[in-house]
Enzyme design. Structure first.
Site, PDB file in Angstrom:
ATOM      1  N   HIS A   1       0.839  -1.204   0.000  1.00  0.00           N
ATOM      2  CA  HIS A   1       0.000   0.000   0.000  1.00  0.00           C
ATOM      3  C   HIS A   1       0.880   1.262   0.000  1.00  0.00           C
ATOM      4  CE1 HIS A   1      -2.789  -2.900   2.212  1.00  0.00           C
ATOM      5  NE2 HIS A   1      -3.528  -2.512   1.203  1.00  0.00           N
TER       6      HIS A   1
ATOM      7  N   SER B   1       0.067  -8.889   1.249  1.00  0.00           N
ATOM      8  CA  SER B   1      -1.389  -8.820   1.280  1.00  0.00           C
ATOM      9  C   SER B   1      -1.832  -8.746   2.738  1.00  0.00           C
ATOM     10  CB  SER B   1      -1.976 -10.080   0.637  1.00  0.00           C
ATOM     11  OG  SER B   1      -3.337 -10.206   0.976  1.00  0.00           O
TER      12      SER B   1
END
Ligand code: AMP
Length: 283
Positions: A34, A186
């Site tokens: 991210h 993830s």
């Protein structure tokens, strides 16, 4: 970093800021993947807006929704350390003020029927709903998304077309950030037990073998090897596929002199993982 929970407050701020906005929508439990999107937006000179919202409408599996990891304090620390300008933290009422049913649902045709769409019915309708709503709220100039969710990037491209925003919002697709063993970062990796985590790098190894065996073995054979290996190690593979890069039409064989993408989804324990890799034309 400024935190907004209300759409109206965020919009007032962004109007006054009058800068090029780079938007990074997320579901939280943030990691270096991210943050790489945020860094790209900063490199591009944008005012960075990151959202954290776990969207209920994109979970076809209620258990997956309930077990989705949350770590807001750690997320806020990561984002402020990475010099994110704005964090948008809406609740459900801000995103769906009239309930889920009232939000426009988009039709993505064949693209939402294959691969992730086939295995997670309704998932991309939910993605379309939430990204559509977030784009209306944030009105960014650039939208940053990860290639890790390859099909999602294509769906969002179609969404921008259907919303008539393709000219106004540039979709920037960022490369997948991986752990040292190749496992794509993830939020769901947090749910892996230690032995499961130790095995999870196998997904990437399968993708690499599909990529490197182009021209050396038929795809069907390589696919069977991957499925058998994953099953032998305790995974439940959902698909190991090769597809066209632009519209994810599944290919039975390595294409002649054309690029392709290999995509994989498998469960280990109760955790569902996905990944993909570009397969260059045989040289
Ligand atoms: P999520 O919070 O899983 O909905 O992801 C938010 C955004 O981050 C999506 O655009 C993802 O594709 C992207 N993303 C997730 N994992 C990675 C990764 N390992 N590398 C790069 N981008 C990622």
């Amino acid at each position: 970093m400024i935190v907004f929970k209300k759409v109206s407050d965020l919009q007032t701020y962004l109007q006054q800021a009058n800068q090029k906005v780079g938007f990074i929508p997320t579901m939280g439990a943030l990691h270096a993947g991210h943050i790489s999107l945020l860094q790209q937006a900063k490199t591009d000179g944008c005012l960075t807006v990151c959202s954290v919202f776990v969207n209920p409408t994109q979970f076809n599996d209620r258990d997956d929704f309930l077990k989705y990891p949350t770590s807001l304090d750690a997320d806020m620390l990561l984002l402020s350390e990475a010099a994110c300008d704005v964090l948008f933290l809406p609740d459900e009422a801000e995103i769906y003020p009239d309930g889920y049913q009232q939000v426009r649902a988009y039709d993505f045709g064949a693209l939402e029927q294959v691969l992730e769409g086939a295995h997670r019915p309704g998932h991309f309708r939910g993605v379309g709903q939430v990204v559509g709503r977030l784009l209306e709220v944030v009105q960014p100039h650039r939208l940053y998304m990860g290639r890790k969710d390859y099909q999602q990037c294509l769906i969002v491209e179609k969404l921008l077309e259907q919303m008539g925003l393709s000219q106004d919002i540039q979709l920037i697709k960022c490369d997948t950030v991986r752990e040292p063993d190749g496992l794509a970062m993830s939020s769901r990796n947090l749910r892996l037990s230690e032995p499961e985590r130790a095995l999870a790098g196998l997904l990437y190894q399968c993708l690499v073998s599909i990529k490197t065996k182009n021209g050396l073995a038929p795809f069907r054979v390589v696919q069977r090897e991957c499925l058998d290996l994953l099953t032998a190690k305790g995974f439940e593979p959902e698909y190991v596929s090769l597809a066209t890069p632009d519209n994810l039409e599944e290919l039975q064989e390595y294409p002649d002199q054309q690029p392709a993408v290999a995509l994989i989804a498998a469960r280990i324990g109760g955790v569902r993982l996905i990944d993909n890799i570009a397969v260059a034309p045989e040289s």
